[in-house]
Design an enzyme around this catalytic site. Structure first.
Site, PDB file in Angstrom:
ATOM      1  N   CYS A  94     -25.283 -13.009 -21.586  1.00  0.00           N
ATOM      2  CA  CYS A  94     -24.950 -14.321 -21.029  1.00  0.00           C
ATOM      3  C   CYS A  94     -25.757 -14.618 -19.771  1.00  0.00           C
ATOM      4  CB  CYS A  94     -23.455 -14.424 -20.740  1.00  0.00           C
ATOM      5  SG  CYS A  94     -22.947 -13.510 -19.275  1.00  0.00           S
ATOM      6  N   CYS A 154     -27.003 -10.060 -17.060  1.00  0.00           N
ATOM      7  CA  CYS A 154     -26.352  -9.668 -18.319  1.00  0.00           C
ATOM      8  C   CYS A 154     -27.285  -9.994 -19.481  1.00  0.00           C
ATOM      9  CB  CYS A 154     -25.028 -10.408 -18.477  1.00  0.00           C
ATOM     10  SG  CYS A 154     -24.289 -10.221 -20.110  1.00  0.00           S
ATOM     11  N   CYS A 180     -22.149  -7.695 -19.504  1.00  0.00           N
ATOM     12  CA  CYS A 180     -20.954  -7.845 -18.686  1.00  0.00           C
ATOM     13  C   CYS A 180     -19.888  -6.882 -19.180  1.00  0.00           C
ATOM     14  CB  CYS A 180     -20.374  -9.257 -18.808  1.00  0.00           C
ATOM     15  SG  CYS A 180     -21.395 -10.520 -18.095  1.00  0.00           S
ATOM     16  N   CYS A 212     -17.917 -12.985 -20.372  1.00  0.00           N
ATOM     17  CA  CYS A 212     -19.204 -13.043 -21.060  1.00  0.00           C
ATOM     18  C   CYS A 212     -19.160 -14.027 -22.237  1.00  0.00           C
ATOM     19  CB  CYS A 212     -19.583 -11.644 -21.546  1.00  0.00           C
ATOM     20  SG  CYS A 212     -21.324 -11.450 -21.957  1.00  0.00           S
ATOM     21  N   GLY A 252       0.796  -1.219   0.000  1.00  0.00           N
ATOM     22  CA  GLY A 252       0.000   0.000   0.000  1.00  0.00           C
ATOM     23  C   GLY A 252       0.827   1.267   0.000  1.00  0.00           C
TER      24      GLY A 252
END
Lengths: 256, 283
Positions: free
Chosen positions: B241, B238, B263, B269, B29
């Site tokens: 899909c 979606c 997606c 997808c 970080g």
């Protein structure tokens, strides 16, 4: 009784020029100390040295911390000093803009110190912020307004709320009433006096306005050319000034 | 191929970047400054990510580039062909086949493995930047762990919108220490940052910073007790899909207000469509 703040031989030079020289005094809990003097007399330099904004060249500033008792804030780590400055200390700037975040709402400004010490409950933070706005006589409906929409006096009161929300023990004030018109000044002084008495705050007030110290300060220091020329009880110094400069200062005030 | 060193950058530069990456991995970080180079593309096109990828790639790697989840948009196509030409590495669009994945604004839907590295393109690495403009001050705040200001931003969100309206680049705290900008990924992806098997590297070219999350790092999204973090997405399946668990893009399809949700991860997808899943808008 142990002093809350003990200043010992603080000096600060800017090259050949003296900022303040060999200043010493003790401040006891609940006491308000005024520092007066003309522009350039070293008042603000001294205040900034005490508040840790600038490092003095010599001397000690010993603060009676809650956890470890008296500690020298000049030599303590920066992390500890910054922790002090957002918990036990407060600093009220002359210009509210220096002490506020102008892009953040009033509530956010007051809540910042709470969040900085780990408060993580939105409802509580907002509740305390609203409560504090009311204590400094700002309408609670303005909690989401930005300080840019506030008048000068309101900004100054918001700055005070933001500083006092974590219940500090020592407040540094740099010309808190500077730049405000007299009626607003009077209201602010009234408010400050009430808060100082209610919360049992100790305060150090730097100003060139003798009326401010007359109303607020228990004790007074008069500075000239970086040195303390006279110190004593406020009424004593103002009513019976001994040093030539103090006499000049007191006699310069226009009696209406 | 002969005009360029392998993967465009010279070996000394790659060493310098690898050092920054290793330091970043050692301090999860923390933003490590590095001497970012001029790349043959404009800032904002992923110059940081490209430099990190260049320092990582070996001739045996398989490389994938994602732009907002898609493999076939300008940014993805141009960076993929850049490394095809300058490194000659194999490229793919399948998440599972790639060993190095450079991404802009998304984390793939498929879980990544310990054999993969995810490289993020970062525009502004400093999460405190819009609250505190001074770099000297933000560095001090990081080193002293003064993160109250980050919550002021969230507070402002709630007071203005009634909920935390930050929906991308949502700040996180890494291993209880550094607050980090996860790059502009949707906050839907935030939970995937933590405890991930793959190494995650973040490169900011213009700002000259690299930071990193080693595998299985604890990453917590900042929030309030009474306004907890929520990974949100559009509440639809979606259109192509029929997936209900993936992040969706809203696509306007005519000027009568018609729209469909698909997606954003094109690989996910297409793989689902190939496996026989069919949404309501599929042709």
């Amino acid at each position: 009784m142990r002093p809350l703040l003990s200043v010992q031989g603080v000096s600060k030079r800017y090259g050949a020029h003296i900022g303040c020289a060999d200043v010493s005094f003790d401040l006891y809990p609940g006491e308000v100390m005024g520092i007066v003097g003309e522009s350039g007399s070293g008042k603000s330099t001294l205040l900034n040295c005490m508040a840790g904004h600038i490092a003095p060249d010599a001397g000690k500033v010993i603060f009676d911390t809650r956890a470890d008792g008296p500690k020298d804030t000049v030599t303590m780590s920066e992390a500890q000093r910054r922790m002090l400055s957002r918990t036990d200390w407060a600093f009220v700037h002359q210009h509210a803009r220096d002490g506020l975040r102008m892009g953040v709402s009033a509530g956010g400004n007051v809540g910042e110190r709470l969040m900085a010490v780990g408060e993580r409950h939105y409802g509580d933070i907002r509740g305390k912020a609203t409560d504090w706005l009311e204590r400094v006589e700002i309408d609670a409906t303005r909690v989401d307004d930005r300080p840019t929409t506030f008048s000068g006096g309101m900004q100054q009161r918001l700055q005070i709320a933001r500083n006092l929300v974590t219940g500090p023990r020592l407040v540094f004030m740099d010309e808190p009433t500077g730049g405000l018109d007299v009626s607003v000044q009077a209201r602010l002084l009234d408010l400050l006096r009430g808060l100082v008495r209610d919360m049992g705050l100790s305060a150090i007030i730097v100003t060139h306005d003798l009326a401010v110290v007359r109303l607020l300060a228990d004790r007074l220091m008069v500075m000239k050319s970086g040195r303390v020329v006279e110190a004593g009880l406020t009424d004593q110094v103002l009513d019976d000034p001994q040093h030539a400069y103090s006499q000049l200062l007191v006699s310069s005030v226009l009696q209406v | 191929m002969t005009e360029y060193n392998f993967a465009y950058l010279d070996e000394q530069t790659k060493r310098m970047i690898r050092r920054a990456i290793l330091k970043g991995l050692a301090i999860p970080g923390y933003q490590v400054p590095f001497a970012s180079r001029e790349m043959p593309m404009p800032y904002g096109w992923g110059t940081g990510g490209v430099q990190v990828s260049a320092a990582l790639l070996t001739p045996d790697d398989t490389f994938k580039v994602i732009d907002q989840g898609a493999d076939d948009t300008t940014n993805a196509v141009s960076i993929r062909s850049f490394f095809e030409r300058t490194a000659g590495v194999a490229t793919t669009t399948a998440t599972s086949e790639a060993s190095v994945i450079q991404t802009r604004h998304r984390i793939p839907e498929d879980a990544l493995t310990e054999n993969q590295i995810l490289v993020y393109q970062v525009p502004i690495p400093e999460p405190l930047r819009f609250l505190e403009p001074r770099e000297s001050e933000t560095r001090k705040m990081h080193s002293l762990e003064e993160y109250g200001l980050m919550h002021v931003k969230l507070y402002e969100d709630i007071s203005r919108h009634g909920h935390i309206a930050t929906s991308y680049a949502y700040p996180v705290k890494v291993e209880g220490r550094y607050v980090m900008d996860p790059s502009p990924i949707p906050k839907f992806d935030n939970p995937k940052l933590g405890n991930m098997a793959a190494i995650q590297l973040f490169g900011a070219g213009r700002e000259q910073r690299i930071y990193a999350l080693p595998p299985y790092t604890q990453v917590v999204s900042l929030d309030f007790e009474d306004h907890p973090f929520e990974a949100s997405k559009a509440d639809h399946p979606c259109g192509l899909c029929d997936a209900t668990d993936s992040y969706l893009d809203e696509v306007i399809i005519d000027d009568q207000g018609g729209r469909m949700f698909v997606c954003s991860d094109t690989d996910y997808c297409t793989a689902r469509q190939a496996a026989g899943h069919k949404g309501k808008d599929a042709a």
